[in-house]
Design a protein around this motif. Structure first.
Motif, short mmCIF file in Angstrom:
data_model
loop_
_atom_site.label_atom_id
_atom_site.label_comp_id
_atom_site.label_asym_id
_atom_site.label_seq_id
_atom_site.Cartn_x
_atom_site.Cartn_y
_atom_site.Cartn_z
N THR A 1 86.76 43.76 -55.44
CA THR A 1 87.55 42.91 -55.61
C THR A 1 87.56 41.95 -56.72
OG1 THR A 1 86.57 40.95 -54.46
CG2 THR A 1 87.63 42.82 -52.83
N GLY A 2 86.44 41.54 -57.22
CA GLY A 2 86.21 40.57 -58.41
C GLY A 2 86.29 39.08 -57.84
N GLN A 3 86.31 38.90 -56.47
CA GLN A 3 86.46 37.55 -56.04
C GLN A 3 84.95 36.77 -56.03
OE1 GLN A 3 89.14 35.83 -55.25
NE2 GLN A 3 90.05 37.71 -56.15
N PRO A 4 84.86 35.53 -56.25
CA PRO A 4 83.51 34.97 -56.41
C PRO A 4 82.73 34.98 -55.30
CG PRO A 4 85.19 33.37 -56.37
CD PRO A 4 85.97 34.76 -56.56
N PHE A 5 81.43 34.81 -55.23
CA PHE A 5 80.64 34.74 -54.17
C PHE A 5 80.23 33.47 -53.85
CE2 PHE A 5 78.99 38.69 -56.56
CZ PHE A 5 79.53 39.48 -55.71
N ARG A 6 79.56 32.91 -52.96
CA ARG A 6 79.29 31.55 -52.55
C ARG A 6 78.66 30.88 -53.79
NH1 ARG A 6 75.14 28.30 -50.34
NH2 ARG A 6 73.61 30.04 -50.41
N GLU A 7 79.24 29.91 -54.08
CA GLU A 7 78.53 29.18 -55.13
C GLU A 7 77.38 28.98 -55.46
OE1 GLU A 7 79.93 25.23 -57.95
OE2 GLU A 7 81.06 25.71 -56.10
N GLN A 8 76.56 28.38 -54.26
CA GLN A 8 75.18 28.07 -54.11
C GLN A 8 74.35 29.06 -54.05
OE1 GLN A 8 74.05 24.71 -54.76
NE2 GLN A 8 76.12 24.55 -55.55
N CYS A 9 74.67 30.40 -54.06
CA CYS A 9 73.98 31.74 -54.07
C CYS A 9 73.67 32.18 -55.25
CB CYS A 9 74.77 32.64 -53.22
SG CYS A 9 73.68 34.39 -53.17
#
Length: 367
Positions: free
Chosen positions: A139-147
């Motif tokens: 999907t190209g969507q971002p992962f959880r920012e703090q991961c």
């Protein structure tokens, strides 16, 4: 779940060497208490330490009900992933007793219809670790920012990318961090019980399968993502690229084996200089997001202790990064680099690095 097997017979008959039996070696290293025997008729009476330098598991001639095992694991990862024909009687004998058979080969157990029928009759399970039906693109969507995602890459196959990430994960968890190892190959899946067999996913869907694996686990603060192949590999570079773009790592660990000059199994095919590989890896990875190399994992198995120490120092001088051999010395330097990267990226309160460095390493804690 593969981790439910607690009495495993490792089948390496006629292939008990470092080139072919890397699956067996890693299972002996990381699921030591679950391995009951190794099967190899040529070396019956010896131990796994004699064959592989790991553990003290007895080597027996063949499968028999008296072994009291709950599964046979295929312990090899040969080029092409074919099941040796000579092993079929051993597998059939186990299935006839209701014993599970687990394989990471490309030659699927479940494609042998007589075995499927036999397993149904006896209640045994045929488990093909590489078999999958993944059919979704990324999907190209971002992962959880703090991961924080740390990915092992390297010069070639079978150099220690899996072991590097497993050791980093173990070390981070030993220090109290929320960390998880993500397997992307058959051996890693056999160790951890889950993961994505990246080299057996249809090429259009590799990125998506890895993205999904990361997203399922991005509640963790650290994800240690196993690498596959190399970006310059004549056969497997596509898998390497799919992993890079699927997991979008912020940190990279470069893995290489000292003294290796040619691609494994490709005589006369030289491995490009490490600097060229690292430049290409970083450039390709940054098409999806910012990343940086945080360390170097050196496999010094063909060197003496003194030669290995010199190799590690040369690597640190050459690349300007912390370097270590996780087999010989543990992964402390790489663990500290990962913690430091997390602090830099997420502006966390800096840890007392002197205190961190003074804590016992995982190897010391286990002694």
């Amino acid at each position: 779940m593969l981790t439910e097997h607690r009495r495993i017979a490792l089948l390496t008959d006629g292939a008990s060497n470092a080139f072919l039996a890397k699956t067996a070696i890693s299972l002996l290293r990381y699921r030591t208490s679950d391995i009951a025997v190794v099967i190899d008729r040529e070396h019956a009476g010896k131990t796994s330490a004699d064959l592989f330098g790991v553990g003290q598991v007895p080597v027996v001639e063949s499968w028999s009900p008296s072994l009291d095992c709950d599964a046979i694991y295929i312990g090899i990862a040969p080029p092409g992933g074919k099941l040796p024909a000579a092993w079929k009687p051993q597998i059939e004998a186990a299935l006839s007793q209701g014993i599970d058979v687990v394989s990471g080969l490309h030659d699927f157990l479940t494609d042998h219809e007589p075995w499927v029928q036999l397993a149904k009759q006896t209640g045994a399970n045929l488990i093909d670790v590489r078999k999958n039906n993944w059919k979704e693109t990324a999907t190209g969507q971002p992962f959880r920012e703090q991961c924080l995602r740390i990915h092992a890459v390297g010069q070639d196959c079978s150099i220690g990318k899996m072991v590097t990430t497993v050791e980093m994960d173990r070390g981070l968890r030993a220090l109290g961090h929320d960390s998880k190892f993500l397997a992307t190959g058959q051996t890693g899946i056999m160790i951890s019980g889950q993961g994505v067999p990246a080299d057996c996913v249809v090429s259009d869907f590799v990125n998506g399968a890895i993205e999904h694996l990361v997203r399922e686990n991005d509640s963790a603060d650290f994800l240690l993502i196993e690498g596959q192949g190399s970006i310059s590999h004549p056969a497997y570079s596509a898998v390497t690229l799919g992993l890079l773009h699927g997991c979008v790592p912020q940190g990279l660990v470069y893995c290489y084996e000292a003294l290796r000059k040619e691609v494994k199994g490709f005589d006369g095919c030289p491995i490009p200089p490490a600097e060229e590989q690292m430049q290409a890896i970083k450039q390709i990875a940054q098409l999806r997001g910012p990343t940086q190399f945080i360390g170097v994992s050196v496999n010094t198995r063909r060197q003496s202790a003194a030669e290995a120490a010199l190799e590690i120092q040369r690597a640190e001088d050459r690349f300007g990064l912390p370097a270590c051999d996780v087999y010989r010395d543990g992964a402390d330097k790489l663990i500290h680099a990962a913690v430091q990267l997390r602090q830099e990226l997420f502006s966390e309160q800096p840890a007392n690095m002197q205190q961190l460095l003074s804590q016992p390493s995982l190897q010391e804690a286990e002694r």
